[in-house]
Design an enzyme around this catalytic site. Structure first.
Site, short mmCIF file in Angstrom:
data_model
loop_
_atom_site.label_atom_id
_atom_site.label_comp_id
_atom_site.label_asym_id
_atom_site.label_seq_id
_atom_site.Cartn_x
_atom_site.Cartn_y
_atom_site.Cartn_z
N LYS A 161 -2.33 -7.54 4.73
CA LYS A 161 -1.76 -6.24 5.51
C LYS A 161 -2.33 -6.10 6.99
O LYS A 161 -1.71 -5.80 7.90
CB LYS A 161 -1.87 -5.21 4.55
CG LYS A 161 -1.09 -5.00 3.61
CD LYS A 161 -1.22 -3.62 2.81
CE LYS A 161 -0.68 -3.51 1.30
NZ LYS A 161 0.56 -3.73 0.85
N GLU A 163 -5.08 4.11 6.83
CA GLU A 163 -3.75 4.60 7.45
C GLU A 163 -3.80 6.10 7.44
O GLU A 163 -4.12 6.61 6.23
CB GLU A 163 -2.50 4.16 6.67
CG GLU A 163 -2.35 2.69 7.08
CD GLU A 163 -0.93 2.27 6.82
OE1 GLU A 163 -0.26 3.09 5.88
OE2 GLU A 163 -0.69 0.94 6.81
N HIS A 203 2.87 4.91 -6.04
CA HIS A 203 3.17 3.97 -4.82
C HIS A 203 3.98 2.77 -5.39
O HIS A 203 3.93 1.65 -4.92
CB HIS A 203 1.93 3.37 -4.13
CG HIS A 203 0.88 4.53 -3.84
ND1 HIS A 203 1.44 5.54 -3.12
CD2 HIS A 203 -0.16 5.09 -3.87
CE1 HIS A 203 0.59 6.47 -2.85
NE2 HIS A 203 -0.37 5.94 -3.36
N ARG A 239 9.13 -13.10 0.33
CA ARG A 239 10.00 -13.70 -0.99
C ARG A 239 10.98 -12.69 -1.23
O ARG A 239 11.06 -11.89 -0.57
CB ARG A 239 8.85 -13.47 -1.95
CG ARG A 239 8.13 -11.92 -1.93
CD ARG A 239 7.44 -11.84 -3.40
NE ARG A 239 6.69 -10.68 -3.28
CZ ARG A 239 7.12 -9.16 -3.33
NH1 ARG A 239 8.37 -9.16 -3.67
NH2 ARG A 239 6.35 -8.15 -3.24
P1 ADP Z 1 2.09 -2.52 -1.67
O1 ADP Z 1 2.23 -3.65 -1.00
O2 ADP Z 1 0.75 -2.17 -2.86
O3 ADP Z 1 3.52 -2.10 -2.42
P2 ADP Z 1 2.72 -0.75 0.47
O4 ADP Z 1 1.81 -0.79 1.73
O5 ADP Z 1 3.95 -1.38 0.59
O6 ADP Z 1 1.93 -1.02 -0.74
O7 ADP Z 1 2.77 0.74 0.18
C1 ADP Z 1 3.38 1.26 -1.05
C2 ADP Z 1 3.83 2.78 -0.83
O8 ADP Z 1 2.79 3.40 -0.65
C3 ADP Z 1 4.80 3.01 0.33
O9 ADP Z 1 6.19 2.63 -0.15
C4 ADP Z 1 4.80 4.36 0.50
O10 ADP Z 1 5.23 5.32 -0.77
C5 ADP Z 1 2.99 4.53 0.25
N1 ADP Z 1 2.58 4.58 1.62
C6 ADP Z 1 2.10 3.36 1.91
N2 ADP Z 1 1.56 3.47 3.06
C7 ADP Z 1 1.66 5.15 3.31
C8 ADP Z 1 1.20 6.18 4.30
N3 ADP Z 1 0.59 5.72 5.33
N4 ADP Z 1 1.65 7.48 4.18
C9 ADP Z 1 2.15 7.77 3.14
N5 ADP Z 1 2.42 7.00 2.02
C10 ADP Z 1 2.31 5.48 2.26
#
Ligand code: ADP
Length: 668
Positions: free
Chosen positions: A116, A200, A235, A293
């Site tokens: 990431k 973040e 999440h 993917r």
């Molecule tokens: P993963 O790869 O583990 O699924 P992601 O980076 O795709 O993680 O994030 C998954 C979820 O977490 C997002 O869909 C959102 O709901 C929440 N999320 C991620 N980053 C943030 C953020 N900066 N602020 C608020 N919610 C977040």
């Protein structure tokens, strides 16, 4: 086009890939672990090969074993599905080295988006907007803490190597930071073998909106619009839909173009998803990550575009250009997907393992699609994801699609394991969901409304439960009589069946600790049931081979499902479903109360932290220890106020389901 492909996966995604390959006239090769020898994907494929024991590290993640099967079977290409090796650049490279086509992007593109942190750095240069944060290589805890202070609370700590919500922790304030950082690092190291994190700004009410992109080897790239995946728990996506409700078409276009730019920046080929957080108030969107993917939720995109993304993957991987251009793609209607999991909403969504004694889905057609990877009789084991199936519905508009989803959930029947179906029904019926008032904390905010207490069984459900018991006894009696060649065997007589005079009996059903009595009058032509509330009905019927009970109550025909597991009886009928315990006078009542003061392992796992001082007094709900199981951390809490006399486990211990983990004395 290839003539034979190997699917390096299991469960619903393996089955889903096989379906398209078969339709296109391709032969399919499955691989399986010892736990999956009888699995659905193995039965569906033309050929299947064992690759190792149940744990994924010894089977589905074993690159050499999978390539060896490709060679032996003569498969020309490998579809990795999602999870497992799908985003493993070494696997993509090894395929190329072995002369097998990897159905996915080039290894360099996987690498570019693999971490990431690296992906964010790359997108920053490409001019794609990012959430404010820190994604540097320096992992000094003091520096991370200072960065968190700079970004401002609350912050989200994420595993750089993350996925599936693992290794992701919110720190609301400086006081929580160190503990949350440690927990994110532990979870990340356990799940990905890498404990690097990024930080973040934690956005308060964002929506998760992602863009499906597709690129071919000739340099063309299109976007197949967006999916809204804001309905998440911890999440992790629970419900996904396409298109995103109330997304201005101008934002859709800009997001789509940003996603295509992201894909082009890394020389992408194949199916990919660019995830954004969308802030509806400001209209802004921020890049989160790209998944290189096919996604679990790809069916909603297929439903609204009329395209088969697996077919596209196979065509592009074999060297064909994209079948259509951007201008040929349009959004048609609305699609929603719900993920059906073996997990218990009443026990903090603990994953469940066991056998699917009964499994029933709504009939499929243009409005309903069910992607499942298991059948009745199959087991959900600790080794793999506890997803049972995906229910996908389509209709001309969102309101109609939501109605379809409620009906589809109502027609979903699982016996043998607790599932999240009632929780999904709660979501699909919630006014805020109907009103499309979505954001990623939807579930957290509406938690209290999402698990309504199930209604107590009404007279009809009790009548069906009782009728099933009686017909089941009758069947046993008939079988016993046939076996003993004595039509008047004691079995037959004690039940009063076929006696000339009327006999009476009472069946006791226990539901939520309350006993409900059904009086039974045995008559020559069937039964008469006396139900609570004074109603009484004549009852008859028969079991059908599929496990359904065709009942006749006072002349009204009812199709229902009646399943018995020990003393537990589950009844599904058009008005709902109920689980009742039959209290047999001979065996005595089954005491289902969990003894107070026990803290037992809810599933097999490893102890990773002890949180209280032995000998100390603890409050009800106080965290006692952390168990890692199914790659997630589960905190076990004190069942009531009391004294924690001692721990009966140590950090690092592997424990089995049901093991007592602490000695605990409840107060009062
Ligand atoms: P993963 O790869 O583990 O699924 P992601 O980076 O795709 O993680 O994030 C998954 C979820 O977490 C997002 O869909 C959102 O709901 C929440 N999320 C991620 N980053 C943030 C953020 N900066 N602020 C608020 N919610 C977040």
């Amino acid at each position: 086009m290839f003539s034979k492909i190997l699917i390096a996966n299991r469960g619903e995604i393996a089955c889903r890939v096989i379906r398209t390959a078969r339709r296109m006239g391709l032969k399919t090769v499955a691989v399986y672990s010892d736990a999956d020898a009888e699995a659905m994907h193995v039965a569906m494929a033309d050929e299947a090969y064992r690759i190792g024991p149940a744990p994924v590290r010894e089977s589905y993640l074993k690159i050499e074993a999978i390539l060896d099967v490709a060679k032996r079977s003569g498969a020309e290409a490998i579809h990795p599905g999602y999870g497992f090796l799908s985003e493993n650049e070494r696997f993509a490279e090894a395929c190329a080295a072995a002369g097998v086509v990897f159905i996915g992007p080039p290894p360099s593109a996987i690498r570019a988006m693999g971490g990431k942190s690296e992906a964010k750095a790359l997108m920053e240069t490409a001019g794609v907007p990012l959430v404010p944060g820190y994604h540097g290589a320096d992992q000094d805890p003091a520096l991370l803490r200072a960065e968190a202070e700079r970004i401002g609370w609350p912050v989200l700590i994420k595993a750089s190597a993350g996925g599936g919500g693992k290794g992701m922790k919110v720190a609301a304030s400086a006081a929580e930071f160190d503990a949350q950082l440690a927990s994110a690092k532990r979870e990340s190291a356990a799940a990905f073998g890498d404990d690097r994190v990024l930080i973040e700004k934690y956005l308060e009410r964002p929506r998760h909106v992602e863009i499906q992109v597709f690129a071919d080897g000739q340099g063309r790239c299109v976007y197949l619009f967006e999916r809204d995946c804001s309905i998440q728990r911890r999440h992790q996506k629970v419900i996904e839909e396409a298109p995103a409700p109330n997304l201005p078409s101008e934002v859709r276009r800009r997001m789509g173009e940003a996603a295509v730019a992201a894909a082009k920046a890394i020389g992408y080929v194949g199916a990919g998803t660019v995830e954004f957080l969308y802030d509806p108030a400001q209209g802004g969107f921020y890049f989160m990550e790209m998944n290189t993917r096919l996604q679990v939720e790809h069916p909603v995109t297929e439903m609204i575009t009329g395209q088969d993304l697996v077919e596209w993957q196979l065509r592009v991987a074999s060297g064909e250009p994209l079948p259509v251009g951007q201008d040929d793609l349009t959004i048609h209607g609305h699609a929603i997907e719900a993920r059906l999991y073996a997990e218990d909403p009443d026990r903090d969504f603990l994953p469940q393992t066991g056998t699917l004694e009964h499994l029933g889905f709504p009939p499929c057609g243009p409005h309903v699609r069910v992607d499942a990877g298991v059948r009745a009789g199959d087991a959900i084991s600790v080794h793999y994801d506890p997803m049972i199936a995906k229910l996908i519905v389509w209709d001309v508009d969102r309101a109609s699609a939501v109605r379809r989803m409620r009906a589809a959930l109502g027609a979903t029947q699982v016996v043998g394991l607790a599932t999240n179906v009632r929780f999904l029904e709660g979501l699909a019926s919630h006014p805020a969901f109907l009103g499309a008032d979505l954001d990623t904390r939807f579930i957290e905010r509406h938690r209290a409304d999402l698990l309504p207490e199930p209604a107590a069984a009404g007279p009809r459900a009790l009548a069906l439960a009782a009728l099933g018991v009686l017909l089941d006894r009758e069947r046993t009696a008939r079988e016993a009589a046939a076996a003993s060649a004595d039509p008047w065997s004691p079995w037959v007589r004690t039940d009063g069946w076929r006696l000339n005079e009327e006999a009476r009996d009472t069946l006791t059903f226990r539901e939520n600790g309350e006993d409900r009595l059904v009086g039974v009058v045995y008559r020559r032509d069937g039964y008469r049931l006396e139900l609570p509330g004074g109603e009484s009905v004549t009852a008859g019927g028969e079991f059908n081979p599929g496990g359904t009970l065709e009942a006749d109550l006072d002349g009204v025909r009812l199709s229902s499902v009646w399943v018995r597991q020990g003393a537990d009886i589950t009844v599904f009928h058009p008005g709902g479903s109920h689980r009742l315990t039959l209290v047999e006078p001979l065996t005595g009542a089954l005491d289902q109360d969990v003894p107070g003061g026990r803290v037992a392992a809810p599933m097999p796992g490893k102890i990773i932290a002890l949180l209280a001082e032995p000998g100390s007094r603890v409050e009800k709900g106080q965290p006692l220890l952390v168990l890692e199981a199914m790659k997630m951390e589960h905190t076990l809490k004190a069942p009531s106020a009391g004294t924690l006399t001692a721990y009966r486990c140590a950090v690092g211990d592997q424990v089995e389901e049901g093991n007592d983990l602490v000695s605990f004395e409840a107060e009062g």
